[in-house]
Write a protein that holds these residues in place. Structure first.
Motif, short mmCIF file in Angstrom:
data_model
loop_
_atom_site.label_atom_id
_atom_site.label_comp_id
_atom_site.label_asym_id
_atom_site.label_seq_id
_atom_site.Cartn_x
_atom_site.Cartn_y
_atom_site.Cartn_z
N TYR A 1 0.84 -1.20 0.00
CA TYR A 1 0.00 0.00 0.00
C TYR A 1 0.88 1.25 0.00
N ALA A 2 0.30 2.35 -0.48
CA ALA A 2 0.95 3.65 -0.39
C ALA A 2 -0.06 4.64 0.16
N PHE A 3 0.41 5.61 0.91
CA PHE A 3 -0.45 6.60 1.55
C PHE A 3 -0.43 7.89 0.74
N ALA A 4 -1.50 8.16 0.01
CA ALA A 4 -1.60 9.33 -0.86
C ALA A 4 -2.33 10.45 -0.11
N TYR A 5 -1.56 11.29 0.56
CA TYR A 5 -2.15 12.36 1.37
C TYR A 5 -1.66 13.75 0.97
N ALA A 6 -0.41 13.85 0.50
CA ALA A 6 0.19 15.15 0.24
C ALA A 6 -0.28 15.71 -1.11
N GLU A 7 -0.46 17.03 -1.14
CA GLU A 7 -0.85 17.71 -2.38
C GLU A 7 0.13 18.84 -2.65
N ALA B 1 0.77 14.22 -4.49
CA ALA B 1 2.18 14.41 -4.82
C ALA B 1 3.09 13.56 -3.94
N VAL B 2 4.19 13.14 -4.51
CA VAL B 2 5.26 12.42 -3.80
C VAL B 2 4.68 11.30 -2.93
N VAL B 3 3.99 10.39 -3.57
CA VAL B 3 3.40 9.27 -2.85
C VAL B 3 4.45 8.16 -2.76
N ILE B 4 5.10 8.07 -1.61
CA ILE B 4 6.20 7.13 -1.42
C ILE B 4 5.69 5.69 -1.52
N GLY B 5 6.38 4.88 -2.31
CA GLY B 5 6.04 3.47 -2.46
C GLY B 5 4.93 3.20 -3.45
N ALA B 6 4.37 4.24 -4.06
CA ALA B 6 3.25 4.04 -4.99
C ALA B 6 3.61 3.20 -6.21
N ARG C 1 2.65 8.77 -12.31
CA ARG C 1 3.94 9.10 -12.92
C ARG C 1 5.01 8.77 -11.88
N ASP C 2 5.78 7.74 -12.15
CA ASP C 2 6.73 7.19 -11.18
C ASP C 2 8.11 7.82 -11.35
N GLU D 1 3.62 10.66 -8.67
CA GLU D 1 2.53 11.62 -8.72
C GLU D 1 1.30 10.81 -9.12
N VAL D 2 0.25 10.90 -8.33
CA VAL D 2 -0.95 10.09 -8.58
C VAL D 2 -2.12 11.02 -8.92
N TYR D 3 -2.74 10.72 -10.05
CA TYR D 3 -3.88 11.52 -10.52
C TYR D 3 -5.14 10.65 -10.51
N PHE D 4 -6.21 11.21 -9.98
CA PHE D 4 -7.51 10.52 -9.97
C PHE D 4 -8.44 11.25 -10.94
#
Length: 376
Positions: free
Chosen positions: A121-127, A155-160, A197-198, A209-212
């Motif tokens: 899992y990765a924790f996507a919290y930062a923007e 942004a900067v989702v560590i481990g994503a 975008r890894d 960078e994770v986009y929904f």
């Protein structure tokens, strides 16, 4: 501080020490972080087999009945080897959300996968504009029938890059910075509309960078109370901070040992530079900073189950003290090594990078100094 570990925790520490020494030497790690994958799934599987991934979970959830102290033991050893596998995003963060607020069905579905190593899992919290305010969200989750539709950018989702699932914070109501209206969702990374975008990070890990883009999730993707997740997020991130403080202590211990060893070998004017009194003082200061960091980390870890104010005070104090020590030890290590410390030939540069990046995760020194003052 008198802190005695249990026999089981001591055995885990000894086992991880051997594993890191034998399988995470400098040349091996450098090859791993430079590879296309950027990590070793076989190491993750080995950690699962050893029970490391299940240690912090209760027995009724499929774990081994441990807690934050067990995670601290693990992370300190990981820090010594600069282990890149996603223990904090998966076990501490995702596991924390599930432990504290997951439904019985969510625990059954997800915790088992964490424990056996089949899911990461990765924790996507930062923007990009949110800084360290967990409520400053532009990512939205709007009701759509029985489920939700997510839109936004994390942004900067560590481990994503390695994750099978994402833990996502999103606003379900209210204004951009309001404390109410924040919710948490678990999202399959392969869901339609999830775009990543890894890239590698400066300290050898990988992030995205994770986009929904109109990502539909079912109602049971919501973890905890809709719109009332901010206290939960703060609790889980405090647990992550304590774990990363332990990791930083492991990094600092090795950085100090490497610097001391180098000073004993490097000669100037025909004698080892370790014989120079000014450098002896500097290395003693490094060791003092490390010992203070260990004590503050232990205290913060023990306070994670205390009431909210007491927990936040202890965690912020630890983040400040460990962050200051990380800066001091990292910079001193590089200066004493001289120009060689900046090359990829020596491991000390990688330890310096990890200590530098530590400060920016889950709130830097200034942020936690302000939080501590506001609570005091």
């Amino acid at each position: 501080m008198d802190f005695n570990f249990t026999e089981e925790q001591t055995m885990v520490r000894d086992g991880l020490t051997r594993m890191v020494r034998e399988q995470y030497d400098w040349d091996t790690r450098r090859g791993v972080v430079d590879s296309e994958a950027g990590w070793r799934p076989e190491i993750w599987a080995q950690l699962a087999e050893l029970g490391i991934l299940g240690m912090p979970f209760a027995e009724e959830d499929g774990g081994f009945g441990g807690g934050a102290v067990d995670a601290m033991v693990v992370m300190e050893e990981f820090g010594k080897g600069l282990v890149v596998e996603p223990f904090v995003p998966t076990v501490v963060c995702a596991g924390g959300f599930l432990k504290h607020a997951g439904s019985a069905a969510q625990k059954e579905e997800h915790i088992g996968g964490i424990v056996d190593g089949s899911r990461t899992y990765a924790f996507a919290y930062a923007e990009p504009r949110g800084r360290y305010d967990y409520a400053d969200l532009t990512t939205t989750a709007k009701k759509d029938g029985d489920g939700y539709v997510l839109n936004g950018h994390k942004a900067v989702v560590i481990g994503a890059p390695w994750a099978s699932h994402l833990i996502v914070t999103a606003r379900t109501s209210g204004g951009q910075r309001e404390t109410d209206g924040v919710s948490v969702f678990v999202v399959d990374k392969s869901a339609k509309g999830v775009v990543t975008r890894d890239y590698p990070t400066v300290d050898g890990r990988h992030a995205s960078e994770v986009y929904f883009e109109n990502v539909s999730v079912p109602a049971d993707a919501l973890i905890g109370e809709e719109g009332g997740a901010l206290p939960l997020i703060e609790r889980v991130t405090d647990e992550a901070i304590a774990a990363q403080c332990a990791e930083a202590c492991g990094v600092m211990k090795v950085a100090h040992a490497m610097t001391l060893d180098y000073a004993k070998q490097r000669k100037q004017f025909g004698v080892p530079i370790a014989s120079f009194q000014v450098l002896q003082h500097r290395m003693v200061d490094m060791y003092t900073e490390y010992e203070q960091s260990v004590s503050m980390t232990y205290l913060a870890t023990l306070k994670l189950d205390a009431e909210e104010r007491e927990r936040k005070l202890a965690v912020s104090a630890a983040k400040v003290r460990v962050g200051q020590a990380a800066h001091h030890i990292g910079q001193e290590a590089i200066q004493i090594h001289g120009g060689m410390g900046m090359t990829d030939e020596l491991a000390i540069g990688a330890y310096f990078k990890r200590l530098t990046i530590f400060d920016s995760e889950f709130g830097n020194i200034d942020h936690h100094m302000k939080r501590h003052i506001a609570l005091a």
